[in-house]
Scaffold this motif. Structure first.
Motif, mmCIF file in Angstrom:
data_model
loop_
_atom_site.group_PDB
_atom_site.id
_atom_site.type_symbol
_atom_site.label_atom_id
_atom_site.label_comp_id
_atom_site.label_asym_id
_atom_site.label_seq_id
_atom_site.Cartn_x
_atom_site.Cartn_y
_atom_site.Cartn_z
ATOM 1 N N GLY A 72 0.822 -1.195 0.000
ATOM 2 C CA GLY A 72 0.000 0.000 0.000
ATOM 3 C C GLY A 72 0.855 1.242 0.000
ATOM 4 N N ALA A 73 0.197 2.379 -0.211
ATOM 5 C CA ALA A 73 0.923 3.638 -0.240
ATOM 6 C C ALA A 73 1.601 3.911 1.091
ATOM 7 C CB ALA A 73 -0.026 4.780 -0.610
ATOM 8 N N ASN A 74 0.997 3.447 2.204
ATOM 9 C CA ASN A 74 1.605 3.697 3.509
ATOM 10 C C ASN A 74 2.920 2.945 3.654
ATOM 11 O OD1 ASN A 74 0.310 1.239 3.478
ATOM 12 N ND2 ASN A 74 -0.328 1.347 5.630
ATOM 13 N N MET A 75 3.044 1.770 2.964
ATOM 14 C CA MET A 75 4.308 1.050 3.003
ATOM 15 C C MET A 75 5.369 1.786 2.194
ATOM 16 S SD MET A 75 5.083 -2.962 2.109
ATOM 17 C CE MET A 75 3.796 -3.463 3.225
ATOM 18 N N PHE A 76 4.958 2.332 1.040
ATOM 19 C CA PHE A 76 5.881 3.155 0.269
ATOM 20 C C PHE A 76 6.321 4.361 1.096
ATOM 21 C CE2 PHE A 76 3.922 1.579 -3.914
ATOM 22 C CZ PHE A 76 4.990 0.724 -4.158
ATOM 23 N N GLY A 77 5.412 4.880 1.902
ATOM 24 C CA GLY A 77 5.699 6.074 2.675
ATOM 25 C C GLY A 77 6.768 5.881 3.731
ATOM 26 N N SER A 78 7.089 4.633 4.059
ATOM 27 C CA SER A 78 8.149 4.374 5.030
ATOM 28 C C SER A 78 9.513 4.288 4.369
ATOM 29 C CB SER A 78 7.855 3.064 5.787
ATOM 30 O OG SER A 78 7.903 1.956 4.877
ATOM 31 N N MET A 79 9.548 4.378 3.020
ATOM 32 C CA MET A 79 10.813 4.297 2.296
ATOM 33 C C MET A 79 11.498 5.661 2.326
ATOM 34 S SD MET A 79 9.330 2.165 -0.976
ATOM 35 C CE MET A 79 10.879 2.286 -1.881
ATOM 36 N N PRO A 80 12.785 5.717 2.674
ATOM 37 C CA PRO A 80 13.509 6.997 2.712
ATOM 38 C C PRO A 80 13.438 7.721 1.373
ATOM 39 C CG PRO A 80 14.815 5.253 3.729
ATOM 40 C CD PRO A 80 13.631 4.584 3.083
ATOM 41 N N GLY A 81 13.042 8.989 1.420
ATOM 42 C CA GLY A 81 12.919 9.780 0.205
ATOM 43 C C GLY A 81 11.531 9.751 -0.385
ATOM 44 N N TYR A 82 10.672 8.823 0.092
ATOM 45 C CA TYR A 82 9.327 8.672 -0.487
ATOM 46 C C TYR A 82 8.255 8.791 0.590
ATOM 47 C CZ TYR A 82 11.993 7.083 -4.478
ATOM 48 O OH TYR A 82 12.873 7.027 -5.519
ATOM 49 N N GLU A 83 8.570 9.547 1.632
ATOM 50 C CA GLU A 83 7.630 9.684 2.743
ATOM 51 C C GLU A 83 6.293 10.253 2.287
ATOM 52 O OE1 GLU A 83 11.753 9.535 4.236
ATOM 53 O OE2 GLU A 83 10.742 10.758 2.714
ATOM 54 N N GLY A 84 6.295 11.067 1.240
ATOM 55 C CA GLY A 84 5.055 11.660 0.755
ATOM 56 C C GLY A 84 4.120 10.676 0.103
ATOM 57 N N MET A 85 4.587 9.445 -0.178
ATOM 58 C CA MET A 85 3.726 8.454 -0.822
ATOM 59 C C MET A 85 2.586 8.028 0.084
ATOM 60 S SD MET A 85 4.662 8.076 -3.884
ATOM 61 C CE MET A 85 3.562 6.700 -4.224
ATOM 62 N N ALA A 86 2.735 8.193 1.379
ATOM 63 C CA ALA A 86 1.644 7.850 2.297
ATOM 64 C C ALA A 86 0.420 8.700 2.020
ATOM 65 C CB ALA A 86 2.096 8.017 3.747
ATOM 66 N N ALA A 87 0.651 9.892 1.461
ATOM 67 C CA ALA A 87 -0.459 10.787 1.109
ATOM 68 C C ALA A 87 -0.709 10.785 -0.393
ATOM 69 C CB ALA A 87 -0.152 12.202 1.589
ATOM 70 N N GLY A 88 -0.158 9.796 -1.081
ATOM 71 C CA GLY A 88 -0.395 9.677 -2.520
ATOM 72 C C GLY A 88 0.715 10.224 -3.383
ATOM 73 N N GLY A 89 1.836 10.643 -2.789
ATOM 74 C CA GLY A 89 2.947 11.184 -3.579
ATOM 75 C C GLY A 89 2.879 12.685 -3.667
ATOM 76 N N GLY A 90 3.532 13.221 -4.684
ATOM 77 C CA GLY A 90 3.488 14.656 -4.889
ATOM 78 C C GLY A 90 4.858 15.256 -5.110
ATOM 79 N N PHE A 91 4.919 16.574 -4.922
ATOM 80 C CA PHE A 91 6.115 17.364 -5.204
ATOM 81 C C PHE A 91 7.295 16.958 -4.331
ATOM 82 C CE2 PHE A 91 8.362 20.991 -3.301
ATOM 83 C CZ PHE A 91 9.136 21.386 -4.382
ATOM 84 N N LEU A 92 8.489 16.968 -4.910
ATOM 85 C CA LEU A 92 9.713 16.640 -4.195
ATOM 86 C C LEU A 92 10.601 17.879 -4.129
ATOM 87 C CD1 LEU A 92 10.388 13.246 -5.970
ATOM 88 C CD2 LEU A 92 9.578 13.530 -3.621
#
Length: 354
Positions: free
Chosen positions: A13-33
């Motif tokens: 799920g997106a929340n699992m991606f959100g625990s990846m360093p550099g991809y914390e915003g994926m928990a909220a669906g991604g977005g601007f970096l």
């Protein structure tokens, strides 16, 4: 301890991606970096152009008249008499400057994406995914707009297609899954003009062309593959931000000058520019200082500035006064293209087609 099953049967799920360093915003669906720090130092101050480069030769009467003639020829209701018989009495130059600043940027954003599974390696969590700004992307030529989508390494996993429940097909909406449709000619009755309908062989039904009479069609999501590849998509966008400043001129010509070119006096580029100093017209130096500061502040917060370029042009403007039939008139010749503006042209006709 049992062996680890890989690839995982369902996508993270997106929340699992959100625990990846550099991809914390994926928990909220991604977005601007947020961009990294600038790659290079600011360029040193830039001097203005040498004085001998500022001069544009005065427009000759012959060129002014030829430009006027070309302008009149594009208007079917304009008489050529003012061109042929008019006498030029005075020509005044009102040359002005145009400053252009270009800031070429790269932005990156992430989003969770899916595509039909076509045998790609499901590499989720084999090793840590690279940081978003560390992923190589092919930068286009500077000041050229471009986009690129990249599948982030080590974020891909396989899951069943939820749109078709992993069947690879869905019910045909055209025939509602029946494989046939009511005959249009006989409205499904099987008879037409008191006879058996020849279009449907008196059955009242026609074979569904969309599904080839199967009653189902390939799933549009997985394209019949039954499985989807889920991953993080990195969206890279290169943009050239352009801004202009034209020094006001007082010739009376009321027109924007963005459709014409001028004589290039100065141009330089660097990863980060410093304002142009010592220009003979202080309005250019002021515009350079203000616009460069605005661009670096505005775009540096939301993107990585790869290159900046500033250009100064001298745009020729000549006010031409002439007499025709004893009356005073005027027109303007402007730009390298010798464009003409002649409001209140004195010899027009009203062409009315009955």
């Amino acid at each position: 301890m049992g062996d680890t099953v890989y690839p995982p049967p369902t996508a993270p799920g997106a929340n699992m991606f959100g625990s990846m360093p550099g991809y914390e915003g994926m928990a909220a669906g991604g977005g601007f970096l947020a961009p990294p720090m600038p790659l290079g130092p600011v360029a040193p101050p830039q001097p203005g152009p040498d004085p001998e480069e500022w001069i544009i030769p005065t427009l000759s009467e012959d060129i002014a008249r030829e430009a006027f003639r070309s302008f009149v020829s594009t208007h079917s209701c304009y008489s050529e008499s003012p061109v042929n018989d008019g006498v030029i009495t005075n020509m005044e130059p009102f040359n002005t400057y145009r400053y252009q600043l270009e800031t070429f940027t790269e932005t990156r954003k992430t989003e969770q994406a899916e595509k039909p599974y076509e045998g790609e390696q499901a590499d989720f969590n084999i090793q840590p995914a690279p940081q978003p700004w560390d992923i190589p992307a092919k930068t286009p030529s500077f000041f050229t707009k471009h986009k690129q989508n990249i599948r982030v390494p080590f974020t891909s996993s396989i899951k069943e297609c939820t749109n078709c429940n992993a069947l690879g097909t869905v019910r045909c909406q055209e025939c509602n899954g029946n494989g046939t449709k009511p005959c249009v000619l006989c409205n499904g009755s099987g008879r037409h003009n008191e006879q058996g309908c020849s279009s449907c062989d008196a059955t009242g039904k026609k074979r569904c062309i969309k599904c080839n009479a199967r009653g189902n069609v390939d799933c549009e999501s997985c394209e019949g593959k039954r499985q989807m590849l889920s991953y993080i998509k990195l969206k890279v966008k290169w943009t050239n931000h352009e801004e202009y400043h034209v020094v006001p001129q007082h010739s009376g010509l009321q027109i924007k000058l963005d459709s014409v070119s001028g004589k290039q006096l100065f141009q330089n580029s660097h990863s980060l520019l410093y304002p142009l100093l010592g220009f003979p017209n202080p309005a250019i130096s002021e515009a350079s200082q203000r616009m460069i500061k605005d661009h670096q502040t505005k775009y540096g917060q939301t993107s990585r500035i790869l290159q900046q370029r500033q250009t100064v042009e001298l745009i020729p403007i000549t006010k031409v006064n002439y007499k025709w039939k004893g009356e005073a008139h005027l027109y303007y010749v402007y730009g390298n293209e010798n464009e003409v503006r002649a409001d209140n042209y004195p010899a027009t006709c009203c062409c009315v087609i009955q």
